[in-house]
Motif scaffolding. Structure first.
Motif, PDB file in Angstrom:
ATOM      1  N   GLU A 130       0.827  -1.215   0.000  1.00  0.00           N
ATOM      2  CA  GLU A 130       0.000   0.000   0.000  1.00  0.00           C
ATOM      3  C   GLU A 130       0.860   1.263   0.000  1.00  0.00           C
ATOM      4  O   GLU A 130       0.402   2.332  -0.366  1.00  0.00           O
ATOM      5  CB  GLU A 130      -0.921   0.030   1.237  1.00  0.00           C
ATOM      6  CG  GLU A 130      -1.969  -1.056   1.277  1.00  0.00           C
ATOM      7  CD  GLU A 130      -1.464  -2.338   1.930  1.00  0.00           C
ATOM      8  OE1 GLU A 130      -2.240  -3.281   2.034  1.00  0.00           O
ATOM      9  OE2 GLU A 130      -0.280  -2.390   2.324  1.00  0.00           O
ATOM     10  N   PHE A 131       2.100   1.139   0.444  1.00  0.00           N
ATOM     11  CA  PHE A 131       2.954   2.314   0.572  1.00  0.00           C
ATOM     12  C   PHE A 131       4.181   2.247  -0.338  1.00  0.00           C
ATOM     13  O   PHE A 131       5.297   2.466   0.088  1.00  0.00           O
ATOM     14  CB  PHE A 131       3.413   2.484   2.030  1.00  0.00           C
ATOM     15  CG  PHE A 131       2.371   3.121   2.891  1.00  0.00           C
ATOM     16  CD1 PHE A 131       2.214   4.488   2.919  1.00  0.00           C
ATOM     17  CD2 PHE A 131       1.533   2.338   3.661  1.00  0.00           C
ATOM     18  CE1 PHE A 131       1.234   5.073   3.712  1.00  0.00           C
ATOM     19  CE2 PHE A 131       0.549   2.918   4.458  1.00  0.00           C
ATOM     20  CZ  PHE A 131       0.404   4.293   4.483  1.00  0.00           C
ATOM     21  N   GLU A 191      -4.143   9.916   2.625  1.00  0.00           N
ATOM     22  CA  GLU A 191      -5.351   9.082   2.697  1.00  0.00           C
ATOM     23  C   GLU A 191      -5.029   7.641   3.085  1.00  0.00           C
ATOM     24  O   GLU A 191      -5.893   6.916   3.582  1.00  0.00           O
ATOM     25  CB  GLU A 191      -6.075   9.116   1.336  1.00  0.00           C
ATOM     26  CG  GLU A 191      -6.839  10.415   1.094  1.00  0.00           C
ATOM     27  CD  GLU A 191      -7.420  10.499  -0.311  1.00  0.00           C
ATOM     28  OE1 GLU A 191      -7.178   9.567  -1.113  1.00  0.00           O
ATOM     29  OE2 GLU A 191      -8.098  11.498  -0.606  1.00  0.00           O
ATOM     30  N   GLN A 192      -3.793   7.239   2.858  1.00  0.00           N
ATOM     31  CA  GLN A 192      -3.373   5.879   3.199  1.00  0.00           C
ATOM     32  C   GLN A 192      -2.918   5.760   4.659  1.00  0.00           C
ATOM     33  O   GLN A 192      -2.663   4.657   5.136  1.00  0.00           O
ATOM     34  CB  GLN A 192      -2.198   5.447   2.295  1.00  0.00           C
ATOM     35  CG  GLN A 192      -2.541   5.369   0.815  1.00  0.00           C
ATOM     36  CD  GLN A 192      -3.264   4.091   0.454  1.00  0.00           C
ATOM     37  OE1 GLN A 192      -4.072   3.589   1.218  1.00  0.00           O
ATOM     38  NE2 GLN A 192      -2.975   3.547  -0.706  1.00  0.00           N
ATOM     39  N   LEU A 204      -3.966   3.115   7.145  1.00  0.00           N
ATOM     40  CA  LEU A 204      -3.334   1.809   6.975  1.00  0.00           C
ATOM     41  C   LEU A 204      -2.053   1.716   7.789  1.00  0.00           C
ATOM     42  O   LEU A 204      -1.641   0.638   8.210  1.00  0.00           O
ATOM     43  CB  LEU A 204      -3.028   1.560   5.488  1.00  0.00           C
ATOM     44  CG  LEU A 204      -4.241   1.418   4.560  1.00  0.00           C
ATOM     45  CD1 LEU A 204      -3.798   1.366   3.108  1.00  0.00           C
ATOM     46  CD2 LEU A 204      -5.027   0.161   4.908  1.00  0.00           C
ATOM     47  N   THR A 205      -1.410   2.879   8.016  1.00  0.00           N
ATOM     48  CA  THR A 205      -0.205   2.922   8.854  1.00  0.00           C
ATOM     49  C   THR A 205      -0.560   2.515  10.276  1.00  0.00           C
ATOM     50  O   THR A 205       0.132   1.708  10.900  1.00  0.00           O
ATOM     51  CB  THR A 205       0.381   4.359   8.900  1.00  0.00           C
ATOM     52  OG1 THR A 205       0.531   4.837   7.581  1.00  0.00           O
ATOM     53  CG2 THR A 205       1.711   4.386   9.610  1.00  0.00           C
ATOM     54  N   SER A 250      -1.341  -1.125  10.364  1.00  0.00           N
ATOM     55  CA  SER A 250      -0.108  -1.921  10.272  1.00  0.00           C
ATOM     56  C   SER A 250       0.613  -1.938  11.622  1.00  0.00           C
ATOM     57  O   SER A 250       1.085  -2.982  12.085  1.00  0.00           O
ATOM     58  CB  SER A 250       0.798  -1.328   9.196  1.00  0.00           C
ATOM     59  OG  SER A 250       1.960  -2.080   9.053  1.00  0.00           O
ATOM     60  N   GLY A 276      -2.961  11.660  -1.674  1.00  0.00           N
ATOM     61  CA  GLY A 276      -3.083  10.209  -1.801  1.00  0.00           C
ATOM     62  C   GLY A 276      -2.320   9.473  -0.711  1.00  0.00           C
ATOM     63  O   GLY A 276      -2.807   8.477  -0.151  1.00  0.00           O
ATOM     64  N   MET A 277      -1.123   9.978  -0.374  1.00  0.00           N
ATOM     65  CA  MET A 277      -0.324   9.348   0.673  1.00  0.00           C
ATOM     66  C   MET A 277      -0.993   9.528   2.039  1.00  0.00           C
ATOM     67  O   MET A 277      -1.033   8.610   2.859  1.00  0.00           O
ATOM     68  CB  MET A 277       1.091   9.939   0.702  1.00  0.00           C
ATOM     69  CG  MET A 277       1.917   9.585  -0.521  1.00  0.00           C
ATOM     70  SD  MET A 277       3.617  10.231  -0.458  1.00  0.00           S
ATOM     71  CE  MET A 277       4.406   9.017   0.593  1.00  0.00           C
TER      72      MET A 277
END
Length: 269
Positions: free
Chosen positions: A129-130, A154-155, A158-159, A162, A151-152
């Motif tokens: 994803e990254f 928005e992810q 997920l960090t 994780s 975009g980064m």
């Protein structure tokens, strides 16, 4: 410790002191006629407009006189409004790492990272994803940068996901030693790891109370810090040798990404 301005970020003069190449107004004479020169300092100004300011900057040593002033460099950004407050007091700041050069050999490359306040330790995220975001100099615009950074950001959930997965994953002693041994392959060849004598228990020994525990997040952070700081010894024949600290940021990024990917494999089990 970084010499930060009052608000916690580097000023332009401090950045210039650490990585003068960031402010190169011209490109290397060796670039093609199609090359578009965009000083990294322009990107820094644009990132500041988006709320991300500079906390660190580095550049590699120029190997040839012709590359002096145009060599690869790294700029680390942090947004004071984007912070992950862990329930256990483990405060983590997401970071964006930008690498570039002015010799025509590199596009702007943005990589996601994490910064742990407890140990002032920088981690580089390496998951599907990254994946790193690349932007060519030709056609660079503020709008395109804004789109990529959005975009980064928005992810980022997920960090957290994780990180939480790592905290919830308990490792057996055998798994911890397995991860520690695997991690050594980021600094040595597999043959060297098998031939040299390493004290894996020492490599897994926390240097601070906050990192005590058998959860993957704690074990990973202990290993990552020791591997990068060179905080371990090994036997070569009858001699005890001390590992060296990783000082080259290109090697640091590469090792960081490999270590994160190795650790992430245990959450999928």
């Amino acid at each position: 410790m970084l010499d930060l301005s009052k608000d916690g970020f580097l000023t332009d003069s401090q950045i210039k002191e650490k990585a003068p190449t960031v402010f190169s107004e011209v490109a290397s004479s060796e670039v093609s006629k199609h090359y578009t020169h965009i000083p990294t300092s322009n990107v820094i100004d644009d990132m500041r407009e988006l709320g991300w300011d500079v906390v660190d900057a580095k550049q590699v040593k120029a190997r040839k006189k012709s590359t002096m002033g145009f060599q690869k460099h790294l700029v680390v950004f942090r947004n004071p409004e984007v912070v992950i407050n862990g329930k256990d007091g483990d405060t983590v700041f997401p970071q964006i790492l930008l690498t570039n050069s002015h010799d025509g050999k590199n596009a702007f490359t943005f990589t996601a990272g994490l910064f742990r306040m407890v140990c002032e330790n920088g981690l580089v995220i390496s998951t599907q994803e990254f994946e790193a975001v690349k932007m060519r100099h030709m056609g660079y615009t503020f709008e395109e940068l804004q789109k990529q950074i959005r975009g980064m950001v928005e992810q980022l959930p997920l960090t957290v996901e994780s990180m939480n997965k790592m905290k919830q994953t308990e490792l057996t002693d055998e798994q911890a030693k397995e991860l520690a041994k695997k991690s050594l392959t980021t600094r040595f060849t597999e043959d060297q790891v098998n031939e040299l004598e390493f004290d894996l228990d020492k490599l897994l020994e926390p240097t601070r109370d906050e990192d005590k525990g058998n959860d993957l997040w704690s074990v990973f952070n202990v290993i990552q810090e020791k591997i990068l700081e060179g905080d371990f010894t090994y036997m070569s024949g009858a001699k005890i040798r001390k590992a060296r600290k990783v000082k080259n940021f290109k090697q640091d990024l590469e090792i960081n990404q490999k270590l994160f990917a190795m650790a992430a494999e245990y959450t999928a089990a």
